[in-house]
Design a protein around this motif. Structure first.
Motif, PDB file in Angstrom:
ATOM      1  N   UNK A 209       0.824  -1.201   0.000  1.00 14.94           N
ATOM      2  CA  UNK A 209       0.000   0.000   0.000  1.00 14.94           C
ATOM      3  C   UNK A 209       0.864   1.260   0.000  1.00 14.94           C
ATOM      4  N   UNK A 210       1.935   1.235   0.775  1.00 12.63           N
ATOM      5  CA  UNK A 210       2.800   2.415   0.837  1.00 12.63           C
ATOM      6  C   UNK A 210       3.415   2.703  -0.525  1.00 12.63           C
ATOM      7  N   UNK A 211       3.972   1.689  -1.159  1.00 12.24           N
ATOM      8  CA  UNK A 211       4.644   1.907  -2.443  1.00 12.24           C
ATOM      9  C   UNK A 211       3.690   2.452  -3.509  1.00 12.24           C
ATOM     10  N   UNK A 212       2.464   1.947  -3.529  1.00 10.74           N
ATOM     11  CA  UNK A 212       1.534   2.352  -4.578  1.00 10.74           C
ATOM     12  C   UNK A 212       0.843   3.686  -4.279  1.00 10.74           C
ATOM     13  N   UNK A 213       0.672   4.041  -3.009  1.00 12.23           N
ATOM     14  CA  UNK A 213      -0.135   5.207  -2.659  1.00 12.23           C
ATOM     15  C   UNK A 213       0.672   6.401  -2.186  1.00 12.23           C
ATOM     16  N   UNK A 214       1.944   6.178  -1.794  1.00 11.13           N
ATOM     17  CA  UNK A 214       2.660   7.268  -1.129  1.00 11.13           C
ATOM     18  C   UNK A 214       2.871   8.469  -2.041  1.00 11.13           C
ATOM     19  N   UNK A 215       3.190   8.262  -3.305  1.00 13.85           N
ATOM     20  CA  UNK A 215       3.438   9.407  -4.192  1.00 13.85           C
ATOM     21  C   UNK A 215       2.155  10.203  -4.435  1.00 13.85           C
ATOM     22  N   UNK A 216       1.023   9.578  -4.794  1.00 16.98           N
ATOM     23  CA  UNK A 216      -0.204  10.381  -4.917  1.00 16.98           C
ATOM     24  C   UNK A 216      -0.556  11.137  -3.637  1.00 16.98           C
ATOM     25  N   UNK A 217      -0.373  10.511  -2.477  1.00 11.40           N
ATOM     26  CA  UNK A 217      -0.695  11.186  -1.223  1.00 11.40           C
ATOM     27  C   UNK A 217       0.271  12.334  -0.932  1.00 11.40           C
ATOM     28  N   UNK A 218       1.547  12.156  -1.290  1.00 17.59           N
ATOM     29  CA  UNK A 218       2.509  13.234  -1.092  1.00 17.59           C
ATOM     30  C   UNK A 218       2.227  14.417  -2.017  1.00 17.59           C
ATOM     31  N   UNK A 219       1.646  14.161  -3.172  1.00 21.19           N
ATOM     32  CA  UNK A 219       1.308  15.238  -4.088  1.00 21.19           C
ATOM     33  C   UNK A 219       0.063  16.011  -3.637  1.00 21.19           C
ATOM     34  N   UNK A 220      -0.723  15.424  -2.732  1.00 21.06           N
ATOM     35  CA  UNK A 220      -1.939  16.064  -2.216  1.00 21.06           C
ATOM     36  C   UNK A 220      -1.586  16.763  -0.914  1.00 21.06           C
ATOM     37  N   UNK A 221      -1.597  18.072  -0.907  1.00 19.96           N
ATOM     38  CA  UNK A 221      -1.088  18.847   0.224  1.00 19.96           C
ATOM     39  C   UNK A 221      -1.705  18.453   1.568  1.00 19.96           C
TER      40      UNK A 221
END
Length: 441
Positions: A209-221
């Motif tokens: 879950x971390x690998x797949x979701x971390x970048x989209x979540x980091x892009x969302x302020x």
């Protein structure tokens, strides 16, 4: 495109990254010297070099000098001292050490090599550097936005492909982590916890879950602080359980770049005060764009680099079979800690007169290179080394066979290569190896 890539942004993040990356790469290679990596290299009579990048064997003085260059240039990059030369030396040195032996391939060493190359391209020495202090370069408070997109894109590729690679039956069944954690039952205090069956499942799916979701979540302020906190917990748990050298800290360093470019100024304590003092806040002024020819060159370079970084992790689809078994397309694809392998290999040679005997492997490989038995291409190299050795003794061979047993993710061991395959009939190539045995069900 011009407005997006060449918009000036605060320089503070790039100074932060230069300091951290240069220091951590230097520490990683200094640790390799302390742990005896050069000694193990020098003790080996042969080295498993990459097919497209064969390198000559290095003598002890040259090898230690190369490590010294990497460590010194990493510190020079961090300090911004003769930055362009230091970054170029760091890039060449990292790649040279990385390519010396394919059996020592580690994903984070590959990432260090890529980042060392990117440091050559970005103007990270234009603030808070010894080059600025000495007057070798003009100081700057901003950097073009493409420098940040380049580094964020590189980290995004790592996370994304690491997550996609986990979408395989063994990882979804928690097999690799079950095997690794079972070896830690003797740890004081936490051993019984690490061997609980549910923990391997929790860590497997949390990592996915971390690998797949971390970048989209980091892009969302709004989600950024929480995503970074989850990343910190993940990487710090890897420090405790697996070690992994400087890689977890390097990952946290790069992940921090998703915050606003001025985030180093808002760090608490003396670190934030140092950035506020050393990197002036940019003033409002019109952006000075480079020439159109330079803009085109940057766009072409970024596009080419992105295409390569996206294509390399996909190349295993060009090969039949499972890459975790065949190893074809496994490297350079961010398949990080996805499989546990134990293996053995012994070689039987057939002389020109038809007699057969077991080969003595101690003359061609060392115990430190035992991982070669996981890799069919390395087994093929050993077969040809044995043939060359026998030929030098005046005893030419007509065939070399291997008895190889490999256990993948805790399964019963089975042959990686059929014992009746004459390896001398094959040469190392980038084409699919038809002589590898089928993977276990």
């Amino acid at each position: 495109m011009r407005d997006l890539l060449f918009q000036p942004i605060d320089m503070a993040w790039l100074v932060f990254f230069r300091l951290g990356a240069g220091l951590l790469i230097a520490v990683e290679h200094a640790g390799a010297v302390v742990l005896g990596h050069p000694q193990r290299y020098l003790a080996a009579p042969h080295h498993f070099t990459y097919l497209l990048a064969p390198l000559p064997n290095l003598s002890a003085p040259v090898l230690y000098a190369l490590y010294a260059v990497v460590i010194g240039s990493g510190l020079a990059v961090a300090a911004g001292w003769h930055y362009r030369v230091a970054a170029a030396l760091l890039c060449v040195g990292c790649w040279w050490l990385f390519l010396l032996d394919s059996t020592t391939y580690i994903n984070h060493h590959y990432l260090f090599c890529l980042v060392a190359g990117l440091l050559v391209a970005v103007p990270a020495h234009r603030a808070a550097s010894l080059d600025v202090r000495a007057g070798r370069v003009a100081p700057a408070t901003t950097a073009p936005a493409w420098t940040r997109y380049l580094l964020l894109g590189q980290l995004g590729v790592v996370y994304f492909f690491a997550g996609v690679a986990k979408l395989n039956p063994d990882w979804l069944a928690a097999r690799p982590l079950t095997v690794w954690l079972s070896h830690k039952s003797g740890w004081w205090l936490v051993g019984p916890l690490l061997t609980q069956p549910w923990l391997a499942w929790l860590m497997s799916y949390a990592g996915l879950a971390l690998d797949l979701l971390v970048v989209p979540l980091l892009l969302w302020r709004p989600a950024r602080p929480w995503a970074y906190g989850a990343t910190a917990i993940f990487h710090l748990s890897n420090v405790v359980i697996f070690g992994l050298g400087t890689f977890p800290w390097f990952s946290l360093l790069m992940t921090a770049l998703f915050f606003d470019p001025d985030f180093p100024r808002h760090l608490p304590g003396p670190v934030g005060r140092w950035f506020r003092r050393q990197v002036p806040v940019p003033t409002e002024q019109a952006a000075v764009l480079p020439s159109r020819a330079w803009q085109r060159l940057v766009v072409v370079g970024l596009t080419t680099y992105a295409a390569v970084q996206l294509a390399l992790p996909l190349r295993h689809f060009l090969y039949p079979g499972q890459p975790h078994w065949t190893e074809e397309g496994h490297n350079f694809a961010w398949h990080m800690m996805l499989r546990s392998k134990t293996s053995t290999a012994s070689f039987r040679v057939r002389l020109a007169d038809g007699r057969e005997e077991l080969a003595d492997l101690s003359t061609v490989v060392t115990p430190a290179q035992a991982r070669f038995a996981n890799h069919p291409d390395c087994i093929l190299q050993v077969a040809h080394w044995l043939a060359a050795e026998y030929r030098a003794k005046g005893r030419p061979l007509s065939a070399v066979f291997v008895t190889s047993q490999v256990s993948l993710n805790g399964r019963p061991a089975q042959p990686l290569i059929a014992p009746d395959v004459n390896l001398l009939r094959y040469q190392p190539t980038l084409l699919a190896a038809t002589w590898i045995a089928p993977a276990p069900e």
